[in-house]
Design a protein around this motif. Structure first.
Motif, PDB file in Angstrom:
ATOM      1  N   VAL A 172       0.859  -1.190   0.000  1.00  0.00           N
ATOM      2  CA  VAL A 172       0.000   0.000   0.000  1.00  0.00           C
ATOM      3  C   VAL A 172       0.897   1.244   0.000  1.00  0.00           C
ATOM      4  N   ALA A 232      -4.040  -3.979  -5.112  1.00  0.00           N
ATOM      5  CA  ALA A 232      -4.096  -3.839  -3.656  1.00  0.00           C
ATOM      6  C   ALA A 232      -4.774  -5.061  -3.059  1.00  0.00           C
ATOM      7  N   SER A 247      -7.188   1.055   1.356  1.00  0.00           N
ATOM      8  CA  SER A 247      -6.541   2.155   0.618  1.00  0.00           C
ATOM      9  C   SER A 247      -7.535   2.970  -0.198  1.00  0.00           C
TER      10      SER A 247
END
Ligand code: NAD
Length: 260
Positions: A143, A248, A254
């Protein structure tokens, strides 16, 4: 679903960790690369005990040493004749400090391992894959490769670079059957992360973990097995048209703006 990596030769850096199990389960031949011989030997024994038919090669190498990377690639090809998949995963976090206070030597070390190590790996494995007209590469970003993370400037810089190099590899080598992607894990409950919660709250580490997880839409941390499932897909022939992406795997955290 069958064994998606049956007969495939898979190189894993930072391979003294849990992913080897997942790939062995899928029928792959493994070359595990890590710093320490004893940790590699232990990983090999664990995999062999669980999957006696697995073929596991271990090579102690520092991924930030170009000559050592060239050697681990040559040794793998010598043993297995080819390389189908490359999990370019070894990385370190560095220390925590604000930008003006960051120790420059530590900064350079993080870049050497996380950026140059990933580059050297692709530099020497891509030609092998190009000869075969087939390959799958999975680079480990974070991330921190798509967002800023307080106090971790070289980590964030190196992981953004991993994402950038992933795009370039996809553009340059897609025409030769080489598919390259990156993963961007959020907080995954590895022993290292569990240890951090123990430091935060020695009495009740699970409480510290639960508090941390409140920021995540799923209200929990990720598990190594969940990451392994994604990586196995990205290393398999099934992953044929997802290319150059940084994916991700963070429970959706995120995507958040503000508190969830
Ligand atoms: N655990 C997480 O929450 C998380 C989140 C985002 C990204 N990541 C990334 O995932 C990757 C694996 O991390 P992890 O959590 O399994 O950490 P880890 O420390 O458990 O595993 C990393 C492995 O890489 C090896 N390594 C370190 N430097 C090396 C070098 N120079 N040469 C060869 N091997 C080396 C270590 O010995 C170790 O076995 C890293 O790139 C990390 O940045 C982890």
């Amino acid at each position: 679903m069958g064994k998606r990596l049956e007969g495939k030769v898979i190189v894993i850096t930072g391979g003294a960790s849990g992913l080897g199990n997942a790939t062995a389960k899928e029928g792959a031949k493994l070359a595990l690369i890590d710093l320490k011989e004893d940790a590699l030997e232990q990983a090999k024994q664990e995999i062999s005990a669980k999957y006696p038919e697995a073929q596991v090669l271990t090579i102690a190498s520092d991924v930030s040493d170009e000559a050592a990377v060239k050697r681990y690639v040559e040794e793998t090809v010598k043993s297995f004749d080819r390389i189908d998949g490359f999990y370019n995963n070894a990385g370190i976090e560095g220390k925590q400090a604000l930008i003006p206070d960051y120790d420059v030597q530590v900064f350079k070390k993080v870049i050497d391992i996380n950026l140059m190590g990933v580059y050297y790996g692709m530099r020497y494995i891509i030609p092998v894959m190009k000869n075969q007209q087939y390959g799958r590469i999975v680079n480990t970003a974070s991330v921190g490769g798509i967002r800023g993370v307080l106090n971790q400037v070289p980590y964030v810089a190196s992981k953004h670079a991993v994402s950038g190099m992933t795009k370039n590899a996809a553009l340059e080598f897609g025409r030769y059957g080489i598919i390259t992607n990156a993963i961007a894990p959020g907080a995954i409950l590895t022993p290292m992360v569990a240890g951090a919660f123990k430091q935060v709250n020695p009495e009740d580490p699970k409480k510290a973990e639960a508090e941390y997880a409140q920021n995540n839409p799923t209200k929990r941390l990720g598990l190594p097995d969940e990451v392994a499932k994604l990586v196995v897909f990205l290393l398999s022939e099934d992953c044929s048209y997802v290319n150059g992406q940084t994916i991700a795997i963070d429970g959706g955290e995120s995507n958040a703006y503000g508190i969830v």
